[in-house]
Design an enzyme around this catalytic site. Sequence first.
Site, short mmCIF file in Angstrom:
data_model
loop_
_atom_site.label_atom_id
_atom_site.label_comp_id
_atom_site.label_asym_id
_atom_site.label_seq_id
_atom_site.Cartn_x
_atom_site.Cartn_y
_atom_site.Cartn_z
N HIS A 158 36.32 44.27 42.19
CA HIS A 158 35.97 42.68 42.99
C HIS A 158 36.17 42.21 41.83
CE1 HIS A 158 34.12 40.32 45.12
NE2 HIS A 158 32.81 39.48 44.11
N GLU A 159 35.01 42.98 41.11
CA GLU A 159 34.16 41.92 39.74
C GLU A 159 35.64 41.60 38.32
OE1 GLU A 159 31.91 40.67 39.82
OE2 GLU A 159 30.78 41.11 42.29
N HIS A 164 37.78 38.49 40.02
CA HIS A 164 36.80 37.42 39.31
C HIS A 164 37.69 37.95 37.04
CE1 HIS A 164 34.04 36.77 42.01
NE2 HIS A 164 32.84 37.10 42.49
N GLU A 196 35.16 33.82 46.31
CA GLU A 196 34.77 35.28 46.33
C GLU A 196 36.33 35.83 47.41
OE1 GLU A 196 32.06 37.11 45.43
OE2 GLU A 196 31.22 35.19 44.42
#
Length: 775
Positions: A495-496, A500, A554
């Site tokens: 995810h990070e 992103h 997100e």
Amino acid sequence: MVLGYVCPCCGIKDDWLEEFTKKGDDDLVCKPCHNEDGGYSGGLSIGKKAELDLSVYTIPLDTSVVCLKGREAFDLLSDTEKAYAYYVGKASWEGAKICLLQCSPESVPLFSLFQLVFSHQPVEETIRKAKEGGGLTEDEIKEALMYIAAFYGNFGNYKSFGDTKFVPSLQPSKLKAFLKCSGLGDGEKAELFEQYWQAACVRMYSLLPRQRQLGLGAEKGVTTYFSANCEESDAEIATKFLDSKNVSPYNTRLFKESEGKYVVKVASSDIKTVEDQEFDAGDKGKATFKFEYGDYAALMARICENLEKASTSAANDTQKNMLAGYVKSFKEGSIDAHKDGSRYWIKDVGPAVESYIGFIESYRDPAGMRGEWEGFVACVNKEVSRKFQVLVDGAPDMLKLMPWSTEFEKKEFQRPDFTSLEVLAFGSSGVPAGINIPNYDDIRQDEGFKNVSLGNVLQASYGAGEKPVTFLVEQDQAMFKSLKGPAFEVQVGVHELLGHGSGRLYHKNSAETKEFLEKQVKNPIDGTVLTGPFYAEGATWDSTFGKLASSYEECRAECCGIYLSLEAEVLKVFGHEWDKSAPGQADVHDVTYINWLLMVRAGLTGLEFYTPETGAWRQAHMNARYVILRVLLEAGQGLVKLETTTGDDGEPNVLIHLERSLIPTVGKKAIGEFLQKLQIYKSLGDFEQGSKMFAAYSEVPSDMAQLRAIVMARKEPRKLLVQPHMEMGSDGKVAFCEYDETPEGMIKSFVARYPSQDDALWALYQKEAAAMEGQ
């Protein structure tokens, strides 16, 4: 249940309030309304007769309180590193008081009240006096302690995760009696007590419709990022003005002096005013703006002082230059200076002590652009960080697995520092599990970023308990509890870093955009040639997508997490070898299955954070996860089923059925196609199409509304996190203190962290109190 100064039925102020103020009664109870039949309708209403679910607005006594462990990591630091961590931590916690001013008008009086009371004598002594002669029951004492602990844990009286107000579950007179057991006497401190109580008590208990949640405008909620007279139209005008001046709103607030006349307050220790500037907002009319520097000035000065002290213990010139950039930013109110500090921060690869500080995440600004204060300092877990570095090394190849073409990906992946951290101090309203920063688009796209996974936060907050996990079928219970932590670690990492950290943005008239147009890239959705609309010059992701930006981004990152968790090479990085011949793992790895199950369950439980009365989502991550659930349900073919049933307690229940064998086919296709659309609309700055799609999936139709009722009835309280405290002795040595996993432990940590009084903070509150009245 006492609800405060609003009518427990209709939620309207009564004329009794004036009499209450005159008499000074302790209990804020008004006359009950009656329904058309003459009977008491029993609950503060949402509609005409609907009852208010008080469980949403109170903190249950069975709320878990957990401790953030960090002693082992702290003890491995040198004395110089400990001093550096201490001063950065102190700067972070001084800045955290800004969160009070960013939360609600009553947060500063409540904080001041609790600090005054519990600094006077040990909390155990207050409890003893309350039991022996305070006229309180055991449960009332527990209710008082839990409310105070929740206030401290959220750094305000609105939940940091969900933005819902919470009120005490004991009567005002009982809470006041408990606090008075602190033995403040009849002198100056007793007078201060009354001053703080009178400033806080009415709003502390109030559940007027506007005050139940954070939001912008008379119909939406409370916010202190804007003055009370601001509406969304005012925010829109301000956004256009700031964009026209190429000024970032991250460290600002907006106050309206009169119609069409605004003050942009800029956080800085330096105080100055930039005179009025006229602005033509087109169809919004003309407006006048002036900049006032010096918002939170006293607190900003303390932050700078501690960062300057930290600089004397910095490990290298890169850290010193980083801190110098931050200090310049916080003194002058310059985002450009903060960007410079962030550039040095990116270059500070693999430090023993990691940190970041400033106005960072925009989740709590109803307009989605202004940053909440956040500062943290942590030790690097080198063993786990080596695992993440393998993920970084493989990132360029893993990005090729994303469901979009190279035109929508950065030309060159900026290799970030990706570390696992043991948090020593995190000064903000909440503590995340992972972070991808800085949030500046230009730096992230062209210069790089860092990823951090907060290991001790994951351990404290996301461990499985002994009770059955709600909404899961029996055959999933054991595996879910066993693999929840490892699966979430995979999700956070991907995810990070790859969520992103991926994707390209196109701005009008840029060289990249001209090249894009020349290539006549076709839209994989409908085959047409893509021609824009592209981001306006100087516009950012946040300013273009506004309040939708956080939830949308997100959602994109969460989709990346579950999509890539299907890949064997990704799992291998985290130590999960995929043996397809192993029982039950031919289709997907156990960790992957639990990761998808985590997401589906989070989408269902996310309904708690939807407000039917306003149609608004109060939490970006939960909105994102609900959208993913809707996408998977839409995919059909038996991939996900939500079965309504009756639980063992005889009450309605929901059971999740996730067909494991369909995840790599039906599931991957659905998420891949949706993720592709998310990325294309983001890359092109296509707010119209992106918002239209996202809003459709965010809707809560009648069948999901029925499930929400069950979710609300079975919701579980979020854990409260007690953080450690670093203290420097007269010999210059830094001690590390941890506290019990109890409400009392939370209170003790704040008594150790802050003095009993802060006159400068109170002055800041009084300065803006009038501007916040009326909401």
